[in-house]
Design an enzyme around this catalytic site. Structure first.
Site, short mmCIF file in Angstrom:
data_model
loop_
_atom_site.label_atom_id
_atom_site.label_comp_id
_atom_site.label_asym_id
_atom_site.label_seq_id
_atom_site.Cartn_x
_atom_site.Cartn_y
_atom_site.Cartn_z
N HIS A 8 59.80 21.29 47.50
CA HIS A 8 61.08 21.48 47.91
C HIS A 8 61.06 22.58 46.72
CE1 HIS A 8 64.68 22.22 49.46
NE2 HIS A 8 64.68 20.66 50.01
N SER A 9 60.80 22.60 45.69
CA SER A 9 60.31 23.75 44.45
C SER A 9 60.32 25.36 45.40
CB SER A 9 60.53 23.88 43.41
OG SER A 9 58.38 23.43 43.56
#
Length: 504
Positions: free
Chosen positions: A172-173
């Site tokens: 998700h980063s």
């Protein structure tokens, strides 16, 4: 899932590699920096630092069904000409031990290292079950943090919905759901025109009626007062959720540590045209219909679960306890939409399109009840959504997380964000897709089912529209929700219930 030979995730290991000397510490990865790499580093954004904490270490997984077999070489060539031009797909997150600064470090990428193409039996007995087991197994394996945080799986097996399936898994980063879906769409073209990007519907603004200066002035004063009031109320409720306000412990509510449990990933496609019938008949938006379906589906599902628990299994009997508090953490995109064209240009040259994680959370109530008139679900949902539109809660939650991170650091901000989410029951998002059929590097798509896992919810739901379909994706903890297909039935039956109520 054990037959796939996949290892379970170890949540105690480091989440990012280190730069430099490790001082004898175990579970640390040393990354040697070459002189030319030192000039290609970028400081990690606050969202990147937040998603690399143990409290919010989550992943995005997008399942793409294709109407033809997938040509591995074509996909590889397409990835090399698109994703490898994007900095987030060619960098690794690192932390410098001496300074404690997190950065994105440019690295060389071999696409072969990011592609998984298992040799499968095309005549297997249960391909749908295999796909579900395969995708669920991916939730137990962390990505290799010494490589860019993405991988593509190609499954050339015919399921009930597609002739082959492609799976994009990433951390998700790298970016939020809006960024990732937009980037995937930037790699697609219209099936009817191989040179044209897909068309995404845009919201139409109502024409302003001519009014006198005094009337307009009074309207804007009233509007600003409502925005201030609702934002203040939502901010207080948000802070109360951090401190003590929790959802009712229902059969859908996950307990402590639920975010680290193995997930079961399932999806179902329903008719977008049916949703438009309800939308047009009641002068609503698709988002209103989505919220109404969700509220009705949850009510029907919980009524059955409580009935089975109390020995009254009939869904026609009201088995619901009174005053159930069930809230959803709804994801809002807080950036102006850059559009697919800008994201396509981003992969070729520097663009002003805002990539990354620009999302805020809104805590929304789902009233759980069994009204006599099914359309009351939609009326309640519309009232709640219209009230939330007059609030800046999503921007408040984003700013609060950033401020906490600046003052107390990423770990504290991650724990507080995780605490807020864990006090609610479900994560919910709704993303608009293309209006026509599209191809992904020449492969026509049958459906797209994005989902997320790693957050402290037993249930995450994502609505993704495509052409004349709406795909509902679920990421569930099977220990809490052992029957997700029953929940799908309740959601789908709710839509049919709305249509029948309109005809009457």
């Amino acid at each position: 899932m054990g037959s796939l030979g996949l290892k379970p995730i170890d949540t105690k290991t480091e989440i990012e590699p280190k730069i430099g000397v490790t001082n004898g510490q175990k579970n640390s990865t040393v990354v040697e920096i070459e002189p030319e790499q030192e000039q290609e580093e970028e400081p990690a954004s606050p969202a990147t630092r937040l998603f690399h904490t143990k409290s919010l270490n989550c992943y995005i997984l997008a399942i793409l069904g294709c109407t033809t077999k997938i040509n591995r070489d074509v996909i590889k060539k397409g990835l090399e000409s698109t994703l490898l031009n994007h900095p987030r797909f060619t960098s690794i997150p690192v932390v410098e031990e001496k300074k404690g600064v997190r950065k994105w470090m440019k690295t060389r990428v071999n696409v072969e290292d990011h592609m998984v193409c298992p040799d499968l039996d095309p005549n297997m007995d249960s391909p749908d079950e295999f796909l579900e087991n395969y995708t669920s197994s991916l939730t137990t394996i962390p990505l290799d943090m010494t490589k860019p945080l993405w991988e593509v799986h190609i499954l050339n097996v015919k399921t009930s919905e597609a002739d082959a399936v492609g799976i994009l898994k990433l951390h998700h980063s790298i970016g939020d759901g809006m960024s990732i879906i937009s980037l995937i769409l930037a790699c697609t073209r219209k099936a009817s025109d191989p040179e044209a990007l897909p068309t995404i519907p845009t919201s139409t603004k109502k024409e302003k009626t001519k009014a006198g200066f005094l009337r307009q002035f009074c309207y804007y004063v009233w509007y600003l007062c409502m925005v201030f009031w609702y934002t203040a109320v939502d901010a207080v409720l948000f802070l109360a959720t951090i401190l003590f306000l929790k959802d009712t412990e229902t059969p859908m509510k996950g307990g402590a540590g639920v975010g680290h449990n193995p997930r079961r990933l399932v999806h179902r496609t329903i008719s977008l045209d049916d949703m438009k019938i309800v939308k047009n008949a009641l002068n609503l938006t698709i988002n209103d219909v989505v919220m109404g379906i969700t509220q009705a589906g949850f009510s029907r599902y919980l009524n059955r679960r409580y009935g089975n628990k109390n020995g009254r299994g009939s869904s026609k009997t009201n088995n619901l306890p009174k005053n159930i508090r069930l809230r959803g953490s709804i994801v809002f995109n807080i950036r102006p939409s850059a559009g697919i064209k800008a994201l396509a240009e981003m992969m070729e040259k520097k663009s002003k399109a805002k990539w990354g994680n620009k999302i805020g959370y809104v805590l929304t109530q789902f009233p759980i009840s069994l009204p006599d008139n099914p359309l009351d679900y939609i009326r309640q949902a519309k009232t709640i959504i219209d009230r939330k539109k007059l609030s800046l809660e999503s921007r408040f939650s984003f700013a609060a997380a950033k401020l906490t991170q600046d003052i107390f650091g990423s770990r504290v901000a991650g724990k507080l964000t995780s605490r807020v989410l864990s006090h609610t029951t479900v994560l919910l998002s709704n993303m608009v897709g293309p209006q026509e059929e599209i191809t992904f590097f020449g492969h026509k798509l049958a459906y797209a089912a994005p989902t997320i896992y790693g957050l402290p919810h037993a249930l995450a739901m994502h609505f993704q529209s495509y052409y004349n379909k709406m795909t509902i994706s679920m990421s569930v903890d099977p220990q809490v929700i052992p029957d997700p297909y029953q929940l799908f039935d309740d959601l789908q039956d709710s839509l049919h219930m709305f249509k029948e109520a309109l005809t009457k």
